[in-house]
Write a protein that holds these residues in place. Structure first.
Motif, PDB file in Angstrom:
ATOM      1  N   TYR A  32       0.827  -1.206   0.000  1.00 48.79           N
ATOM      2  CA  TYR A  32       0.000   0.000   0.000  1.00 48.79           C
ATOM      3  C   TYR A  32       0.861   1.255   0.000  1.00 48.79           C
ATOM      4  CZ  TYR A  32      -2.350   3.567   2.987  1.00 48.79           C
ATOM      5  OH  TYR A  32      -2.812   4.722   3.558  1.00 48.79           O
ATOM      6  N   THR A  92      -8.349   2.258  -6.874  1.00 52.91           N
ATOM      7  CA  THR A  92      -6.963   2.665  -6.616  1.00 52.91           C
ATOM      8  C   THR A  92      -6.671   2.751  -5.117  1.00 52.91           C
ATOM      9  OG1 THR A  92      -7.574   5.011  -6.755  1.00 52.91           O
ATOM     10  CG2 THR A  92      -6.828   3.943  -8.777  1.00 52.91           C
ATOM     11  N   GLU A  95      -3.170   2.948  -3.760  1.00 52.69           N
ATOM     12  CA  GLU A  95      -2.375   4.125  -4.092  1.00 52.69           C
ATOM     13  C   GLU A  95      -2.697   5.311  -3.198  1.00 52.69           C
ATOM     14  OE1 GLU A  95      -2.325   4.954  -8.326  1.00 52.69           O
ATOM     15  OE2 GLU A  95      -2.822   2.877  -8.726  1.00 52.69           O
ATOM     16  N   SER A 113      -4.662   9.690  -6.810  1.00 48.08           N
ATOM     17  CA  SER A 113      -4.856   9.049  -5.511  1.00 48.08           C
ATOM     18  C   SER A 113      -3.759   9.526  -4.568  1.00 48.08           C
ATOM     19  CB  SER A 113      -4.795   7.522  -5.662  1.00 48.08           C
ATOM     20  OG  SER A 113      -5.785   7.070  -6.562  1.00 48.08           O
ATOM     21  N   GLY A 133       0.149   8.917  -4.334  1.00 47.94           N
ATOM     22  CA  GLY A 133       0.532   7.539  -4.589  1.00 47.94           C
ATOM     23  C   GLY A 133       0.353   7.106  -6.023  1.00 47.94           C
ATOM     24  N   GLY A 134      -0.451   7.854  -6.796  1.00 42.36           N
ATOM     25  CA  GLY A 134      -0.664   7.460  -8.188  1.00 42.36           C
ATOM     26  C   GLY A 134      -1.483   8.486  -8.946  1.00 42.36           C
ATOM     27  N   GLN A 185       6.633   2.815  -6.572  1.00 41.60           N
ATOM     28  CA  GLN A 185       5.209   2.542  -6.668  1.00 41.60           C
ATOM     29  C   GLN A 185       4.966   1.050  -6.500  1.00 41.60           C
ATOM     30  OE1 GLN A 185       3.686   4.301 -10.363  1.00 41.60           O
ATOM     31  NE2 GLN A 185       2.469   5.624  -9.061  1.00 41.60           N
TER      32      GLN A 185
END
Length: 202
Positions: A32, A92, A95, A113, A133-134, A185
């Motif tokens: 995570y 997601t 993320e 995210s 995170g993304g 990631q």
């Protein structure tokens, strides 16, 4: 873990996460947010989020609206109505704990995210940091994204989500925004080098 479960069950965050998806309360055991985080750090981030939403996210009824999504911005232009919404992630969730989605006439163009985490996790001397995170654009939406950008003074949907995050952070008193590097990631295993380079450049 049991202390976290107790805190989650009594918190606003615990009341708004989808009950049909038990994974929300054990994300710390999965890859995570970033690969360099330990399970203990991931668990502390989730526990800290419960406290932050309770005390730093405004009135409980404001935070409770995250369940259905909060519209942060809306604008009507030549090519349709655009909006940016803040909500809980579903697809997601690994993320981040929150997501910003930029849409044109209800069609998703770009999603960011992120998580709100204690700065100490990243060795930053800030009580709270927004940690991205993304970021993903919707496949096949390039033409629609160009239309949206034209109505926004040539600001691309990806940049609109960043602007929205900066505004949200300012309203919450969060001074720093960070992002996970592509090689840290947790959801890009096997991605092409060109993709990773483009991600970090953004």
């Amino acid at each position: 873990y049991m202390m976290f479960r107790h805190k989650l069950s009594r918190s606003v965050y615990g009341r708004i996460i989808p009950k049909r998806n038990a994974f929300f309360n054990r994300k710390f055991a999965a890859p995570y947010l970033a690969s360099f985080l330990t399970p203990g750090q991931r668990l502390s981030i989730q526990a800290w989020l419960c406290d932050f939403i309770e005390s730093g996210f405004g009135p409980p009824e404001f935070a409770a609206r995250l369940k259905d999504g909060l519209e942060l911005w809306r604008s009507a232009g030549e090519h349709g109505v655009q909006s940016v919404r803040l909500s809980l992630p579903v697809r997601t969730m690994l993320e981040g704990d929150l997501t910003l989605e930029h849409c044109l006439d209800g069609e998703l163009l770009h999603r960011m995210s992120f998580a709100l985490i204690p700065g100490s996790i990243l060795d930053i001397s800030e009580p709270c940091v927004a940690f991205i995170g993304g970021m993903q654009g919707k496949p096949g939406s390039a033409h629609t994204a160009r239309l949206a950008a034209k109505d926004n003074g040539e600001i691309h949907p990806a940049h609109m989500t960043m602007i929205a995050l900066r505004g949200l952070c300012q309203s919450l008193g969060v001074a720093s925004i960070c992002g996970v590097k592509a090689d840290s990631q947790t959801v890009v295993a096997g991605a092409f080098a060109a993709h990773l380079a483009a991600y970090d450049q953004f």
